[in-house]
Motif scaffolding. Structure first.
Motif, PDB file in Angstrom:
ATOM      1  N   VAL A 114     -46.387  29.670 -13.342  1.00  0.00           N
ATOM      2  CA  VAL A 114     -46.735  29.224 -11.985  1.00  0.00           C
ATOM      3  C   VAL A 114     -48.245  29.227 -11.794  1.00  0.00           C
ATOM      4  O   VAL A 114     -48.810  28.279 -11.223  1.00  0.00           O
ATOM      5  N   GLU A 115     -48.921  30.254 -12.273  1.00  0.00           N
ATOM      6  CA  GLU A 115     -50.373  30.324 -12.116  1.00  0.00           C
ATOM      7  C   GLU A 115     -51.065  29.203 -12.881  1.00  0.00           C
ATOM      8  O   GLU A 115     -52.048  28.625 -12.418  1.00  0.00           O
ATOM      9  N   ALA A 116     -50.563  28.877 -14.074  1.00  0.00           N
ATOM     10  CA  ALA A 116     -51.130  27.769 -14.842  1.00  0.00           C
ATOM     11  C   ALA A 116     -50.918  26.444 -14.118  1.00  0.00           C
ATOM     12  O   ALA A 116     -51.810  25.585 -14.075  1.00  0.00           O
ATOM     13  N   ALA A 117     -49.745  26.278 -13.527  1.00  0.00           N
ATOM     14  CA  ALA A 117     -49.454  25.052 -12.769  1.00  0.00           C
ATOM     15  C   ALA A 117     -50.303  24.972 -11.514  1.00  0.00           C
ATOM     16  O   ALA A 117     -50.818  23.901 -11.159  1.00  0.00           O
ATOM     17  N   ARG A 118     -50.482  26.113 -10.841  1.00  0.00           N
ATOM     18  CA  ARG A 118     -51.287  26.135  -9.622  1.00  0.00           C
ATOM     19  C   ARG A 118     -52.736  25.726  -9.907  1.00  0.00           C
ATOM     20  O   ARG A 118     -53.347  24.990  -9.143  1.00  0.00           O
ATOM     21  N   LYS A 119     -53.254  26.197 -11.028  1.00  0.00           N
ATOM     22  CA  LYS A 119     -54.656  25.932 -11.384  1.00  0.00           C
ATOM     23  C   LYS A 119     -54.924  24.433 -11.499  1.00  0.00           C
ATOM     24  O   LYS A 119     -56.009  23.956 -11.185  1.00  0.00           O
ATOM     25  N   ARG A 120     -53.907  23.672 -11.926  1.00  0.00           N
ATOM     26  CA  ARG A 120     -54.086  22.229 -12.136  1.00  0.00           C
ATOM     27  C   ARG A 120     -53.246  21.394 -11.163  1.00  0.00           C
ATOM     28  O   ARG A 120     -53.129  20.183 -11.321  1.00  0.00           O
ATOM     29  N   SER A 121     -52.646  22.057 -10.179  1.00  0.00           N
ATOM     30  CA  SER A 121     -51.804  21.372  -9.176  1.00  0.00           C
ATOM     31  C   SER A 121     -50.703  20.555  -9.835  1.00  0.00           C
ATOM     32  O   SER A 121     -50.422  19.410  -9.447  1.00  0.00           O
ATOM     33  N   ILE A 122     -50.060  21.158 -10.842  1.00  0.00           N
ATOM     34  CA  ILE A 122     -48.988  20.492 -11.570  1.00  0.00           C
ATOM     35  C   ILE A 122     -47.640  20.888 -10.967  1.00  0.00           C
ATOM     36  O   ILE A 122     -47.336  22.075 -10.841  1.00  0.00           O
ATOM     37  N   PRO A 123     -46.802  19.927 -10.581  1.00  0.00           N
ATOM     38  CA  PRO A 123     -45.488  20.278 -10.034  1.00  0.00           C
ATOM     39  C   PRO A 123     -44.569  20.849 -11.102  1.00  0.00           C
ATOM     40  O   PRO A 123     -44.676  20.535 -12.287  1.00  0.00           O
ATOM     41  N   ILE A 124     -43.673  21.697 -10.662  1.00  0.00           N
ATOM     42  CA  ILE A 124     -42.673  22.306 -11.528  1.00  0.00           C
ATOM     43  C   ILE A 124     -41.299  21.812 -11.110  1.00  0.00           C
ATOM     44  O   ILE A 124     -40.928  21.920  -9.939  1.00  0.00           O
ATOM     45  N   ARG A 125     -40.568  21.257 -12.051  1.00  0.00           N
ATOM     46  CA  ARG A 125     -39.174  20.906 -11.788  1.00  0.00           C
ATOM     47  C   ARG A 125     -38.324  22.112 -12.168  1.00  0.00           C
ATOM     48  O   ARG A 125     -38.294  22.526 -13.330  1.00  0.00           O
ATOM     49  N   VAL A 126     -37.646  22.664 -11.189  1.00  0.00           N
ATOM     50  CA  VAL A 126     -36.795  23.828 -11.391  1.00  0.00           C
ATOM     51  C   VAL A 126     -35.382  23.340 -11.668  1.00  0.00           C
ATOM     52  O   VAL A 126     -34.741  22.753 -10.796  1.00  0.00           O
ATOM     53  N   GLY A 127     -34.922  23.565 -12.882  1.00  0.00           N
ATOM     54  CA  GLY A 127     -33.597  23.087 -13.251  1.00  0.00           C
ATOM     55  C   GLY A 127     -32.608  24.204 -13.488  1.00  0.00           C
ATOM     56  O   GLY A 127     -32.955  25.249 -14.042  1.00  0.00           O
ATOM     57  N   VAL A 128     -31.375  24.007 -13.037  1.00  0.00           N
ATOM     58  CA  VAL A 128     -30.289  24.936 -13.358  1.00  0.00           C
ATOM     59  C   VAL A 128     -29.185  24.150 -14.054  1.00  0.00           C
ATOM     60  O   VAL A 128     -29.012  22.955 -13.822  1.00  0.00           O
ATOM     61  N   ASN A 129     -28.437  24.839 -14.907  1.00  0.00           N
ATOM     62  CA  ASN A 129     -27.467  24.176 -15.759  1.00  0.00           C
ATOM     63  C   ASN A 129     -26.110  24.861 -15.642  1.00  0.00           C
ATOM     64  O   ASN A 129     -26.034  26.096 -15.702  1.00  0.00           O
ATOM     65  N   SER A 130     -25.066  24.071 -15.493  1.00  0.00           N
ATOM     66  CA  SER A 130     -23.722  24.656 -15.373  1.00  0.00           C
ATOM     67  C   SER A 130     -23.331  25.424 -16.626  1.00  0.00           C
ATOM     68  O   SER A 130     -22.492  26.331 -16.568  1.00  0.00           O
ATOM     69  N   GLY A 131     -23.937  25.086 -17.750  1.00  0.00           N
ATOM     70  CA  GLY A 131     -23.607  25.765 -18.991  1.00  0.00           C
ATOM     71  C   GLY A 131     -24.283  27.108 -19.159  1.00  0.00           C
ATOM     72  O   GLY A 131     -23.948  27.860 -20.080  1.00  0.00           O
ATOM     73  N   SER A 132     -25.251  27.398 -18.307  1.00  0.00           N
ATOM     74  CA  SER A 132     -25.966  28.677 -18.433  1.00  0.00           C
ATOM     75  C   SER A 132     -26.087  29.386 -17.089  1.00  0.00           C
ATOM     76  O   SER A 132     -27.068  30.075 -16.829  1.00  0.00           O
ATOM     77  N   LEU A 133     -25.081  29.192 -16.249  1.00  0.00           N
ATOM     78  CA  LEU A 133     -25.090  29.853 -14.940  1.00  0.00           C
ATOM     79  C   LEU A 133     -25.036  31.368 -15.129  1.00  0.00           C
ATOM     80  O   LEU A 133     -24.308  31.881 -15.978  1.00  0.00           O
ATOM     81  N   GLU A 134     -25.812  32.073 -14.316  1.00  0.00           N
ATOM     82  CA  GLU A 134     -25.904  33.520 -14.454  1.00  0.00           C
ATOM     83  C   GLU A 134     -24.537  34.197 -14.302  1.00  0.00           C
ATOM     84  O   GLU A 134     -23.698  33.780 -13.502  1.00  0.00           O
ATOM     85  N   LYS A 135     -24.356  35.265 -15.077  1.00  0.00           N
ATOM     86  CA  LYS A 135     -23.068  35.969 -15.125  1.00  0.00           C
ATOM     87  C   LYS A 135     -22.652  36.488 -13.755  1.00  0.00           C
ATOM     88  O   LYS A 135     -21.473  36.393 -13.378  1.00  0.00           O
ATOM     89  N   HIS A 136     -23.610  37.006 -12.994  1.00  0.00           N
ATOM     90  CA  HIS A 136     -23.236  37.579 -11.697  1.00  0.00           C
ATOM     91  C   HIS A 136     -22.748  36.509 -10.723  1.00  0.00           C
ATOM     92  O   HIS A 136     -21.915  36.776  -9.852  1.00  0.00           O
ATOM     93  N   LEU A 137     -23.241  35.266 -10.886  1.00  0.00           N
ATOM     94  CA  LEU A 137     -22.777  34.185 -10.020  1.00  0.00           C
ATOM     95  C   LEU A 137     -21.412  33.674 -10.460  1.00  0.00           C
ATOM     96  O   LEU A 137     -20.597  33.263  -9.626  1.00  0.00           O
ATOM     97  N   ILE A 138     -21.168  33.705 -11.750  1.00  0.00           N
ATOM     98  CA  ILE A 138     -19.834  33.340 -12.248  1.00  0.00           C
ATOM     99  C   ILE A 138     -18.797  34.331 -11.728  1.00  0.00           C
ATOM    100  O   ILE A 138     -17.699  33.950 -11.295  1.00  0.00           O
TER     101      ILE A 138
END
Length: 352
Positions: A114-138
């Motif tokens: 995040v700090e590296a992205a902030r320094k250059r104003s680079i957007p971050i695409r936050v992706g979640v995947n059904s194949g790697s959903l966190e155990k506690h949410l499952i």
């Protein structure tokens, strides 16, 4: 229309009611700059607005400098697991990075990205995947569900926003169409982040297009989606063609040529299926907004092509060139494609 905030990716803008931008992903080795640039240029010609490259190694991250220098559209770096690769991609000129904070590692590692992205104003695409959903949410939702995917995505957004950075795009990856649609609907109700929409692992050109059209049409009709990718097990060019077709069918895309063609029947005396496919590929290089008809019957073709600006119709060994429903001339059957191309070149010259 789901109103989202604007995010700048290179020289393009998504969100805030701006036009929906089309994305694809290279399937070359990113380290091979020459092959990657060549593929991206073909995708640019086909109508790709934003391109993403896999960055699995430091060599791939460093290659981004030369790739970006030789293309004209924003370049997104796709990162998995290694936060150092995300930082290196940013330092080497990526216009945006795609990460799943869940597989990047500790909060400290996410913060470093995040700090590296902030320094250059680079957007971050936050992706979640059904194949790697966190155990506690499952466990919480008794399996992989839309509610679990939505909660996971929103947790990632809040994590980064708490770090004081909101230059974010959200995506949810699932091959289950109803689940994916519902997850996007839930997330869109609780954040104004721009949405990258798509049905992941959709399949081949045939099955993948059906699944993608089914899911994306619902979302787009509901006003959800600021940028999109049609994920196919096929050439990336096919992804661009499909995305444009989906958007055009919903009156959300009016750049480039729309091809209409008739279904074959017993009157058809030419290989209409191959001809229509060739026309679809050929017209990608023309940027203007017109309609081209490809008809298999010289009897009904002119009438059926009245809504088109230019059309061709096949006969028995010969065909017709049509403009606005009027027959312009007859040509040999094997010259139909080349004669259509001449008409489009002349159209281009007349409009320039």
């Amino acid at each position: 229309m789901n109103k989202t905030r604007e995010i700048k990716i290179g020289d393009r803008v998504i969100g805030g009611g701006n036009p929906i931008l089309i994305q694809s992903m290279t399937n070359t080795k990113t380290e091979n700059v020459e092959d990657t640039v060549e593929q991206i240029r073909h995708l640019e010609d086909a109508g790709c607005d934003i391109i993403r490259c896999a960055v699995p190694t430091q060599k791939a991250a460093k290659a981004l400098v030369d790739i970006k220098r030789n293309i004209s559209i924003p370049l997104v770096a796709d990162i998995h697991f290694d936060y150092k690769l995300a930082i290196s991609a940013i330092e080497n000129g990526a216009d945006k990075i795609r990460i799943n904070p869940g597989n990047i590692g500790s909060e400290e590692k996410v913060r470093a990205v995040v700090e590296a992205a902030r320094k250059r104003s680079i957007p971050i695409r936050v992706g979640v995947n059904s194949g790697s959903l966190e155990k506690h949410l499952i466990e919480k939702y008794h399996g992989v569900t839309a509610e679990g995917l939505a909660e996971s995505a929103l947790d990632k957004v809040r994590l980064i926003e708490k770090m004081g950075y909101d230059n974010l795009v959200v995506s949810i990856k699932s091959s289950n169409v109803p689940m994916c649609v519902r997850a996007y609907e839930l997330v869109s109700q609780r954040t104004d982040c721009p949405m990258h929409i798509g049905i992941t692992e959709a399949g081949t050109v045939y099955s993948g297009n059906i699944k993608s059209a089914a899911g994306l049409a619902i979302l787009l009709h509901e006003g959800i989606g600021d940028t999109m990718r049609v994920s196919l097990t096929a050439s990336p060019i096919e992804e661009i063609k499909s995305a444009k077709s989906i958007l055009r069918a919903l009156n959300l895309y009016n750049s480039g040529i729309e091809v209409i063609s008739c279904p074959t029947c017993g009157r058809t005396k030419i290989d209409l299926i191959s001809l229509a496919s060739s026309v679809e590929t050929m017209v990608l290089k023309y940027p203007y907004d017109i309609k081209v008809a490809v008809m298999g019957c010289a009897v009904n073709g002119p009438g059926e092509a009245k809504e088109a600006d230019i059309g061709i119709a096949g006969g028995d060994g010969e065909g017709l060139i049509i403009k606005k429903g009027e027959i312009i001339r007859k040509v040999p059957e094997d010259k139909l494609l080349s004669e259509l191309e001449k008409e489009l070149d002349a159209w281009k010259t007349a409009k320039s």
